[in-house]
Design an enzyme around this catalytic site. Sequence first.
Site, mmCIF file in Angstrom:
data_model
loop_
_atom_site.group_PDB
_atom_site.id
_atom_site.type_symbol
_atom_site.label_atom_id
_atom_site.label_comp_id
_atom_site.label_asym_id
_atom_site.label_seq_id
_atom_site.Cartn_x
_atom_site.Cartn_y
_atom_site.Cartn_z
ATOM 1 C CG ASP B 228 -1.912 -1.162 1.194
ATOM 2 O OD1 ASP B 228 -2.254 -1.636 0.088
ATOM 3 O OD2 ASP B 228 -2.316 -1.617 2.267
ATOM 4 C CB ALA B 229 4.163 2.002 0.372
#
Lengths: 284, 284, 284, 284
Positions: B228-229
Site C-alpha cells: 500500500d505504499a
Amino acid sequence: MRTATILVQCPDKKGIVAKVSDFLYTYQGNILEVDQHVDEEIGMFFMRASWDLDSFGLEKDLIAAAFQKEVADSLEMKFELHFNTQKPRMALFVSKLSHCLFDILSRYYSGQFDVEIPLVISNHLDLKKVVTAFRIPFYHLPIDKTNKAEVEKQQLDLLQKHKVDFVVLARYMQILSGDFIKEYPNKIINIHHSFLPAFVGAKPYHAAYERGVKIIGATAHYVTEELDAGPIIEQEVARVRHHNSPSDLVQIGQDVEKVVLSKAIKYHLERKVLAYRNKTVIFY
Amino acid sequence: MRTATILVQCPDKKGIVAKVSDFLYTYQGNILEVDQHVDEEIGMFFMRASWDLDSFGLEKDLIAAAFQKEVADSLEMKFELHFNTQKPRMALFVSKLSHCLFDILSRYYSGQFDVEIPLVISNHLDLKKVVTAFRIPFYHLPIDKTNKAEVEKQQLDLLQKHKVDFVVLARYMQILSGDFIKEYPNKIINIHHSFLPAFVGAKPYHAAYERGVKIIGATAHYVTEELDAGPIIEQEVARVRHHNSPSDLVQIGQDVEKVVLSKAIKYHLERKVLAYRNKTVIFY
Amino acid sequence: MRTATILVQCPDKKGIVAKVSDFLYTYQGNILEVDQHVDEEIGMFFMRASWDLDSFGLEKDLIAAAFQKEVADSLEMKFELHFNTQKPRMALFVSKLSHCLFDILSRYYSGQFDVEIPLVISNHLDLKKVVTAFRIPFYHLPIDKTNKAEVEKQQLDLLQKHKVDFVVLARYMQILSGDFIKEYPNKIINIHHSFLPAFVGAKPYHAAYERGVKIIGATAHYVTEELDAGPIIEQEVARVRHHNSPSDLVQIGQDVEKVVLSKAIKYHLERKVLAYRNKTVIFY
Amino acid sequence: MRTATILVQCPDKKGIVAKVSDFLYTYQGNILEVDQHVDEEIGMFFMRASWDLDSFGLEKDLIAAAFQKEVADSLEMKFELHFNTQKPRMALFVSKLSHCLFDILSRYYSGQFDVEIPLVISNHLDLKKVVTAFRIPFYHLPIDKTNKAEVEKQQLDLLQKHKVDFVVLARYMQILSGDFIKEYPNKIINIHHSFLPAFVGAKPYHAAYERGVKIIGATAHYVTEELDAGPIIEQEVARVRHHNSPSDLVQIGQDVEKVVLSKAIKYHLERKVLAYRNKTVIFY
C-alpha cells in the site's frame, strides 16, 4: 525571480506551440510553465507560458513588439503580456455583508494575494471601520434610482485616479450599467450566490429553498451586460438538507461564496484566466 | 484520427519544450495536446504531447529512433511512445467482491474504456458467471500459503500468453510477491479501500470506524513491493457520520472504490500518467 | 430481526413525539431509530420511527388500525407503515444507455439492494441481453407518437400483473403521461442528467458546455406532471474544466448519474423519504 | 424564544425515547428538535432534544434536578443541560498564523457565532493588532522549554478569571500538558492540518507532498493527552495535483482548516456534539 507571463489566443493551426516556444528559446528564455488548449468545436487555440525574465535576452519593454512581429502577426494572434514586477491594483466594491470582504482582506494581510488594494467603494457605511483598520481608503458613495449615472461617474474617476487594474464586487448589491462595464471588459469579477445558471437574480437562496434542492452553490464570473450571464471563472457547492431553513442556506452559502470569490481573484491575479465567447479557459 | 502520444522525463534545463515541439514541427506534426511540469524540488522535467499521426512526415516505426537521436540523447531523457492504433490489453485479478469488476465491465461494455480484456484471473469461483457473460476467459487459480510461488508462475505465463500490457487488481485480496511485481513495473494498478496513507493493510473500514473519522476514502496506486505504499494515481472520499456502522462504511466505500479505480484505469489507458520517485504526474 | 417503520406527517403541535413514542412503548416496542423534522415555514411535522417487531406486543396486521385510532386521528396525521418482511418490488424502465442499469443490477446482484426486480421494460432491444443475463424478464415495448397511450396501457398492465411497488426510470428517454404518473404518485424515480433546476429538458450536458459551467451534476427526483420539476431526492456534482468536450461531460456525468440514482433508490427502499409540497424530507 | 437543550447518554434499553419525551410533555414542553442514536457495537444510547422554554411548566433552575430524579436515575444516564440564554464564553489561543483567527473573528463580527470571546492568548505578538481591532483583550505569554508549566498556570488563571467555557486552539503551535487538558475535558478544540489519522504531528503538508497524495485535509478534534488522537469533530478535504508545491499545499490547506475549525466551533456552540470513547456523535 522576475518572470513574464504571456496569454495568447488565435485560430488553431499547426506549429503554434513550436513557434511560441521557439521565440522564447531564441532569446534564452527558461520556460517555467506552459499550458495549451484547443477548443475543437470552434477551432481556437489558447496558450499560457511563463518564463524567467532575469536571464532573458530581450529587454522587458521590447518583448511585446518583438513577439507581435515574430509570432503574433502571422497567426492572427491576440496576446496579453504580464510581468510579476508590476503588482496588480484591485478595487473592492462592497455593500453591507462582510464575509467576502473579510476573506479577501485576510489573504491580503497574510500575503496570499500579491496585490495592491488602493481603495474600497461602498454604498453603505457598515464596513468602513473594517476597511480602515487595514489602512485602505474607504469611499462612501450612496446610490439610488436618481443618482446612479452620476455615482458611476464618480466611481470610474476614482478607479482611474487610483490606477485600478480590475474590480471585485464582493457582494456589492448594485447592478452596474453597460457603460461602466465597457470600461473594464473581463476585468470586473462578481460573486453570485447561486450555482449558475440556476437561480439567476435576486434571493437565490430562498429560491433554492423553495425548490428543495439538496446542494447549493456560488459562482464567480466576469461581469457582462446581461445579468449573471458572464463568463464563469469558478463555482463551488455545499450540501444542504431538509432541516436547513432559508437563513441556514444563507450561512452555509456564505462559506462557499467567499472561497469561490477568493479562488477566482487568485486565478485572475496569477494570469491564469483567458476569456472568450462567454467562457473561460483557466490554466490552473 | 491516428494519434501518437509521447511521455518524457529528464533533468530540467532550458529549451526542452522548444526542442520537443521543434521535433514535431519539423515533421509537420499537428500538436493536439501538450502538458508540461517541472518538479522544482528535485529539478526534473516532465512532458506529455500528442499529435496527429495521419499527416506526420515520419513513419510510425521510425519515430522512436528519430526522437532518441534528435532529442532524447542530448537531454538524458527517458520517454515512452504510444499509438492509439494499438489497443492496450488489460488483465483483471478479482476475488469475491463484484462492485469494481461490474464497474469496469460496464465501461468496457459501453465503449468508455478503449481496451482489450483478454482474461480475468481469480482465486475464487464466485465471479465466474459474471465474467463469462461478457465472453471473457476466466481462469480460476486458487491460492494458499503452500502454492503461492507456483500460482504466480501460472499467472505470469497467462499474462505473457495473452500479451497483457497491464494488470488491474479489482479488489484481489492477495499480496503479490516482489518477483511478480518486477515483471510489471508501474503496470499493476491496485485499489486500496482507504484514504492512504491512513489505514494501511487489512480491514481499513473497521479501523476508520474505530477511529471515528468523518470521511472515508479509497486510493488507486501502482503496486510496489512495500504494501500500500506505491505511487498514488487517484483518491476520492465520502462523508460518513456517527450512525454509520462498519458495514455501512464498507458499502459507502465501495461506491468510492469503483469510481477511483475506474478513473485510474482511464488515466493509465489514455497515457496520462508518469510515475517517478513513488509519485505520479497526471496530465488530465 | 423483523422490523416495522412508520413515516408520519401532520400539522405541528406540542407532544407529537411523545405520543408516537408512547404508542410504541405501550406495546413494548424497542425503538431502533427515530428522526423528526419540523418545517417551521409551513408548520408541518414529520417523523420516522422504526422498531423491533419480534418483541412487539401487537400483531403486525393490527398495528395500522391501532395507530390510526390511538395516535393519528387526533392529530390529523397521515402515515405509512412498512415491514422489512415484505421486499419492495421495483420495475426498471430503460432505453439504450447502460450505465445506470449496470449500476443497479450490480447492487441487486451483490445484495446491497434489498428488492425484487420482477421486470425491465424498454422501448429498445439494446439492453435485453444484459437484463436476461440476470434472469430478469425483459419486455420490449417500442414507443412512438402514434402508440404512446396504448403502450402506456400495456406498461401499466405489466406493472399491476407483477405487483410492482415503484418504478425507476434508469435513463428511460420517454416522457410519461399525467395519467400514468397518477397511478404511482411519488413512486416513480427519474434521473435527470443535470443539476436541477439548471438545464431542464433535453441535452443538458450540451447546454452546460455552452454555458461554460465549472461543475456539472445529476438529480434524482420523483416524477410529477411538470417535466423535471418533481420533488428532488438526491443530487450530486462533478468538477469539469475547459478542456472537457461535450462528450467528456456526458461520460463524467454518467458516473454522477448512476451514483445519484442508486442513492435515491436506496433511500426509497429504506423508507427514508417523505415527500410533501414538491420537496422531500430524507431521514438518512 | 428561550430554549433548553439536553444531551444524554446511557446504556441502551427499551423506552428511553418515550421516557425523555414524556418528561418534556408532562411539563408542556414543545419539542423543537429531537435526535437519537444507538451505537449497537457497544450498546449505548445517545439523544439530543431541545424545547421551547417560554411555555415550559418547570422553572429553568429546577429542570436538572427533576430530570435527574424522574428520568436519569433509573437509566444510569449522564446528561448535560444548556440554555440559549447563557452565551458560551470561548478563549482563543493563537500563534503567528492568521487565517483561522480571521475566519473566527469574521463570524463573530457578523453574528454568525453566538458567543463571547473574553480573551485571546498568544505566545507571539504578531496578531495583537488584529485582535485588539476587534476590542478583544490580547494576552502575550511567550513560552519556551523552561517556563511551560508556569505559563500554563497563568493561562489557566486567565481562563478562570474570564469564566471561559471552552478553548479553541486556532493554529496554536504548542502542545498542552496533560494537567492543562484535564481542566477542560472535551472542551478544547484543536485544528490539525491533515486528514487524521494520516500525517500526525509536525509538518503534515510536507509529509503529504512527499507521499504524493491527491487529496489533503484538515481535522478539528477535542484535545486529549495523546497528540492528534482525540475525538474527531469535523474533517474536510481539498484536491491537489502534481504541480502543487509544498507551499501550495499549505495555502490550499489553510482554506480547509479555517472552514473545518469554524464548523467544529459551530457544532460545539449549538450543543450538537456528544463525545464518548474517543469518538463524537454529532446531531447536525
